[in-house]
Design an enzyme around this catalytic site. Sequence first.
Site, PDB file in Angstrom:
ATOM      1  N   ARG A 165       0.859  -1.182   0.000  1.00 13.22           N
ATOM      2  CA  ARG A 165       0.000   0.000   0.000  1.00 13.22           C
ATOM      3  C   ARG A 165       0.900   1.238   0.000  1.00 13.22           C
ATOM      4  O   ARG A 165       1.892   1.302   0.736  1.00 13.22           O
ATOM      5  CB  ARG A 165      -0.892   0.032   1.239  1.00 13.22           C
TER       6      ARG A 165
ATOM      7  N   GLU B  42      -3.208   7.512  -4.476  1.00 14.18           N
ATOM      8  CA  GLU B  42      -3.718   7.014  -5.757  1.00 14.18           C
ATOM      9  C   GLU B  42      -5.054   7.679  -6.096  1.00 14.18           C
ATOM     10  O   GLU B  42      -5.867   7.871  -5.182  1.00 14.18           O
ATOM     11  CB  GLU B  42      -3.909   5.489  -5.681  1.00 14.18           C
TER      12      GLU B  42
ATOM     13  N   HIS C  91      -1.079   0.003  -9.652  1.00 18.59           N
ATOM     14  CA  HIS C  91      -1.729  -0.862  -8.652  1.00 18.59           C
ATOM     15  C   HIS C  91      -2.385  -2.062  -9.347  1.00 18.59           C
ATOM     16  O   HIS C  91      -3.591  -2.265  -9.229  1.00 18.59           O
ATOM     17  CB  HIS C  91      -2.770  -0.080  -7.823  1.00 18.59           C
TER      18      HIS C  91
HETATM   19  O1  LIG Z   1      -4.166  -4.437  -3.716  1.00 19.56           O
HETATM   20  C1  LIG Z   1      -4.754  -5.445  -3.868  1.00 19.56           C
HETATM   21  C2  LIG Z   1      -5.344  -6.210  -2.807  1.00 19.56           C
HETATM   22  O2  LIG Z   1      -5.277  -5.822  -1.637  1.00 19.56           O
HETATM   23  O3  LIG Z   1      -5.917  -7.261  -3.105  1.00 19.56           O
END
Ligand SMILES: O=CC(=O)O
Length: 347
Positions: free
Chosen positions: A259, A288, A309
């Site tokens: 993250r 983001e 992402h």
């Molecule tokens: O970022 C993607 C997830 O947490 O599955």
Amino acid sequence: MSGRAVLTLGSATFAMEAWESICRQHEVDILPREELPDHTSVANAIAEIVAARAAAGKAPYVAFIWFFDTWKYGPFNENMLGPLIRNGCRLVCGLGAGYDIADIAYLTNQGTYYCNTPTAITVSTANGALMLILAATRAASQGELLTRAGKWRGDVPANTIPLGEDIQGMTLGIIGLGSIGKALAVRAKACGMNIIYYNRRRVAESEENGATFVTFDELLAKADVISVNCPLTPETRHFLGPAEFSKMKTGVFIVNTARGPIIDEEALVQALQSGKVSRVGLDVFEQEPDIHPGLLDPSMTYRVNFQPHMTGRTRQAFCDAELQLFESLEDFMNGKRPRYAVNTLPM
Ligand SMILES: O=CC(=O)O
């Protein structure tokens, strides 16, 4: 038909047999994702459909499932889910391993389970992390850009572009040895890396996959490559900030597939500018979909490798994620604790 109603945001795309079976067993209403671009439009659509159902005298939804594109819709909080929860919805399931997008404290207080898809994206994200480790160490972005500019190796003097580094023999520091960190350790080991890790607690030796548990400061001091693989929590927000960058080796490579806010992006930009950090591979960003202008600066072109992402997004991962959503729903409908619940409800 069970006579119990489920509301979904979007619908399944990959695990179609299981999805069709869910639709046969329960009453399923689908909010069309294509027509709902953001949090507010989803919140309004939920409020309307819940009110319409009550006005029609129908039993309320007991479960809510959402598929895909989390960042557009978050946070999944009282503002959005309130009408469902107040009418008795006791299960919320969301596609993804991370669940920082949902207000778990609110759901728990309301007696509602939240279920994620904890292992579905393990392989895809570990592969994505390895891909970004290789991209950062090999300065992969320059290859793409030079090729597009028609510049072949003879056209580019070797001392004007960064040469790649081989990861064999390098030390990889994994922050967070959960399922993704463990899968990454296996892959990095196969590439000849030495692996150290930091985790809140040491994991069982049989699950370390050849990685050595170290203190956080030791990891910062020893790693040639640092990979962030822990969840975002209040404790891990800005886990890597100015103080931590100052403790790292000069020339370290940083990869983040977890993250964005775990890294203080301003501090990262400064560490890139000072040369403390050599190159980065980033799948996630602090704000983001915005990216810190310092990372987009042309002077950084060959030093940053980006993904929007999406390292977890593979066909296999999405299929598994949908199946995990349905497994939790099935448990819940059968009166059991959903197997992928992340919260424990007060008695
Ligand atoms: O970022 C993607 C997830 O947490 O599955």
